[in-house]
Design a protein around this motif. Structure first.
Motif, PDB file in Angstrom:
ATOM      1  N   PRO A 171      23.634 -83.537  31.165  1.00 36.43           N
ATOM      2  CA  PRO A 171      23.190 -82.188  30.803  1.00 36.43           C
ATOM      3  C   PRO A 171      24.344 -81.238  30.487  1.00 36.43           C
ATOM      4  O   PRO A 171      24.212 -80.346  29.671  1.00 36.43           O
ATOM      5  N   GLN A 172      25.471 -81.438  31.126  1.00 34.42           N
ATOM      6  CA  GLN A 172      26.606 -80.557  30.908  1.00 34.42           C
ATOM      7  C   GLN A 172      27.399 -80.907  29.648  1.00 34.42           C
ATOM      8  O   GLN A 172      28.188 -80.101  29.178  1.00 34.42           O
ATOM      9  N   THR A 173      27.185 -82.083  29.103  1.00 34.20           N
ATOM     10  CA  THR A 173      28.006 -82.510  27.974  1.00 34.20           C
ATOM     11  C   THR A 173      27.276 -82.538  26.632  1.00 34.20           C
ATOM     12  O   THR A 173      27.918 -82.410  25.600  1.00 34.20           O
ATOM     13  N   LEU A 174      25.963 -82.705  26.633  1.00 39.72           N
ATOM     14  CA  LEU A 174      25.225 -82.784  25.376  1.00 39.72           C
ATOM     15  C   LEU A 174      24.948 -81.398  24.807  1.00 39.72           C
ATOM     16  O   LEU A 174      24.637 -80.469  25.536  1.00 39.72           O
ATOM     17  N   THR A 175      25.072 -81.286  23.500  1.00 38.92           N
ATOM     18  CA  THR A 175      24.770 -80.029  22.810  1.00 38.92           C
ATOM     19  C   THR A 175      23.677 -80.269  21.775  1.00 38.92           C
ATOM     20  O   THR A 175      23.320 -81.415  21.477  1.00 38.92           O
ATOM     21  N   ALA A 176      23.195 -79.191  21.202  1.00 37.54           N
ATOM     22  CA  ALA A 176      22.178 -79.297  20.156  1.00 37.54           C
ATOM     23  C   ALA A 176      22.673 -80.163  19.003  1.00 37.54           C
ATOM     24  O   ALA A 176      21.919 -80.966  18.445  1.00 37.54           O
ATOM     25  N   GLU A 177      23.924 -79.998  18.659  1.00 41.15           N
ATOM     26  CA  GLU A 177      24.500 -80.768  17.558  1.00 41.15           C
ATOM     27  C   GLU A 177      24.448 -82.270  17.833  1.00 41.15           C
ATOM     28  O   GLU A 177      24.291 -83.072  16.908  1.00 41.15           O
ATOM     29  N   ASP A 178      24.548 -82.659  19.107  1.00 45.33           N
ATOM     30  CA  ASP A 178      24.526 -84.077  19.472  1.00 45.33           C
ATOM     31  C   ASP A 178      23.166 -84.722  19.266  1.00 45.33           C
ATOM     32  O   ASP A 178      23.089 -85.931  19.049  1.00 45.33           O
ATOM     33  N   ILE A 179      22.099 -83.943  19.378  1.00 44.39           N
ATOM     34  CA  ILE A 179      20.771 -84.554  19.350  1.00 44.39           C
ATOM     35  C   ILE A 179      19.878 -84.074  18.216  1.00 44.39           C
ATOM     36  O   ILE A 179      18.782 -84.586  18.045  1.00 44.39           O
ATOM     37  N   MET A 180      20.332 -83.116  17.417  1.00 46.12           N
ATOM     38  CA  MET A 180      19.477 -82.597  16.349  1.00 46.12           C
ATOM     39  C   MET A 180      19.282 -83.629  15.245  1.00 46.12           C
ATOM     40  O   MET A 180      20.125 -84.499  15.027  1.00 46.12           O
ATOM     41  N   THR A 181      18.143 -83.523  14.594  1.00 45.03           N
ATOM     42  CA  THR A 181      17.827 -84.380  13.457  1.00 45.03           C
ATOM     43  C   THR A 181      18.357 -83.738  12.190  1.00 45.03           C
ATOM     44  O   THR A 181      18.105 -82.562  11.918  1.00 45.03           O
ATOM     45  N   THR A 182      19.128 -84.508  11.451  1.00 47.25           N
ATOM     46  CA  THR A 182      19.619 -84.096  10.139  1.00 47.25           C
ATOM     47  C   THR A 182      19.599 -85.335   9.243  1.00 47.25           C
ATOM     48  O   THR A 182      19.702 -86.451   9.755  1.00 47.25           O
ATOM     49  N   PRO A 183      19.498 -85.236   7.973  1.00 47.48           N
ATOM     50  CA  PRO A 183      19.182 -84.014   7.243  1.00 47.48           C
ATOM     51  C   PRO A 183      17.750 -83.597   7.528  1.00 47.48           C
ATOM     52  O   PRO A 183      16.912 -84.418   7.930  1.00 47.48           O
ATOM     53  N   VAL A 184      17.458 -82.345   7.300  1.00 46.56           N
ATOM     54  CA  VAL A 184      16.152 -81.781   7.591  1.00 46.56           C
ATOM     55  C   VAL A 184      15.298 -81.769   6.332  1.00 46.56           C
ATOM     56  O   VAL A 184      15.753 -81.352   5.272  1.00 46.56           O
ATOM     57  N   ILE A 185      14.073 -82.232   6.487  1.00 43.42           N
ATOM     58  CA  ILE A 185      13.093 -82.100   5.413  1.00 43.42           C
ATOM     59  C   ILE A 185      12.436 -80.744   5.626  1.00 43.42           C
ATOM     60  O   ILE A 185      11.886 -80.469   6.696  1.00 43.42           O
ATOM     61  N   SER A 186      12.516 -79.887   4.623  1.00 37.26           N
ATOM     62  CA  SER A 186      11.988 -78.527   4.760  1.00 37.26           C
ATOM     63  C   SER A 186      11.168 -78.161   3.528  1.00 37.26           C
ATOM     64  O   SER A 186      11.178 -78.880   2.529  1.00 37.26           O
ATOM     65  N   SER A 198      24.694 -74.980  21.584  1.00 35.74           N
ATOM     66  CA  SER A 198      23.823 -74.728  22.737  1.00 35.74           C
ATOM     67  C   SER A 198      23.743 -75.964  23.621  1.00 35.74           C
ATOM     68  O   SER A 198      23.674 -77.093  23.132  1.00 35.74           O
ATOM     69  N   SER A 199      23.717 -75.728  24.918  1.00 38.75           N
ATOM     70  CA  SER A 199      23.719 -76.836  25.875  1.00 38.75           C
ATOM     71  C   SER A 199      22.341 -77.482  26.001  1.00 38.75           C
ATOM     72  O   SER A 199      21.311 -76.873  25.710  1.00 38.75           O
ATOM     73  N   PHE A 200      22.365 -78.699  26.462  1.00 39.52           N
ATOM     74  CA  PHE A 200      21.144 -79.454  26.716  1.00 39.52           C
ATOM     75  C   PHE A 200      20.258 -78.704  27.691  1.00 39.52           C
ATOM     76  O   PHE A 200      19.049 -78.602  27.493  1.00 39.52           O
ATOM     77  N   THR A 201      20.841 -78.160  28.749  1.00 40.40           N
ATOM     78  CA  THR A 201      20.051 -77.456  29.752  1.00 40.40           C
ATOM     79  C   THR A 201      19.415 -76.190  29.176  1.00 40.40           C
ATOM     80  O   THR A 201      18.303 -75.832  29.551  1.00 40.40           O
ATOM     81  N   THR A 202      20.090 -75.525  28.250  1.00 39.74           N
ATOM     82  CA  THR A 202      19.508 -74.354  27.590  1.00 39.74           C
ATOM     83  C   THR A 202      18.275 -74.766  26.793  1.00 39.74           C
ATOM     84  O   THR A 202      17.224 -74.121  26.861  1.00 39.74           O
ATOM     85  N   MET A 203      18.394 -75.841  26.028  1.00 36.87           N
ATOM     86  CA  MET A 203      17.267 -76.314  25.223  1.00 36.87           C
ATOM     87  C   MET A 203      16.109 -76.759  26.106  1.00 36.87           C
ATOM     88  O   MET A 203      14.950 -76.430  25.842  1.00 36.87           O
ATOM     89  N   GLN A 204      16.421 -77.476  27.153  1.00 32.91           N
ATOM     90  CA  GLN A 204      15.394 -77.955  28.072  1.00 32.91           C
ATOM     91  C   GLN A 204      14.654 -76.768  28.695  1.00 32.91           C
ATOM     92  O   GLN A 204      13.426 -76.790  28.812  1.00 32.91           O
TER      93      GLN A 204
END
Length: 131
Positions: free
Chosen positions: A68-83, A18-24
């Motif tokens: 905005p056109q180049t960043l994706t969710a994968e680029d900025i997501m936090t991992t590993p996730v504490i769940s 997913s794109s940065f603009t979609t998330m925003q």
């Protein structure tokens, strides 16, 4: 009391591509502060509205006006996730939030299918109105 009693079952998810603009746009439209990144219902990562702001600041500071056109969710997501799972005691979830300095815990089953999300506001609401 267990997480399943106070968690939010309605979550907003995005795919890793997913794109940065979609998330925003989701953050601007909805009252949520967290997006769960998933692949076919399985949790991959978490993105907070603060992650979005941090990335905007970094990209502007680096004069990257194409971000905005180049960043994706994968680029900025936090991992590993504490769940946690639905059967986790609220006190245990509270400790996880505090000790890890995080503001949400995705709620997943044993296979990492997303069941919901638990935020610090859910826990505070519980303690204020139920104890």
């Amino acid at each position: 009391m267990l997480v399943k009693n106070i968690m939010t079952a309605k979550v907003y998810t995005v795919e890793a591509t997913s794109s940065f603009t979609t998330m925003q746009a989701i953050f601007e439209r909805e009252a949520f502060h967290h997006l769960l990144v998933e692949d076919q219902g399985l949790l991959l990562g978490v993105i907070s509205d603060r992650d979005i702001l941090k990335n905007i600041s970094e990209q502007v500071r680096n004069d990257n006006l194409e971000f905005p056109q180049t960043l994706t969710a994968e680029d900025i997501m936090t991992t590993p996730v504490i769940s946690v799972d639905q059967e986790t005691p609220i006190n245990t979830a509270s400790i996880l939030l505090l000790e890890n300095n995080i503001s949400c815990l995705p709620v997943v089953d044993a296979d990492y299918n997303i069941d919901g999300i638990l935020t610090w506001k859910d826990i505070l609401r519980y303690h204020i109105y139920n104890t």
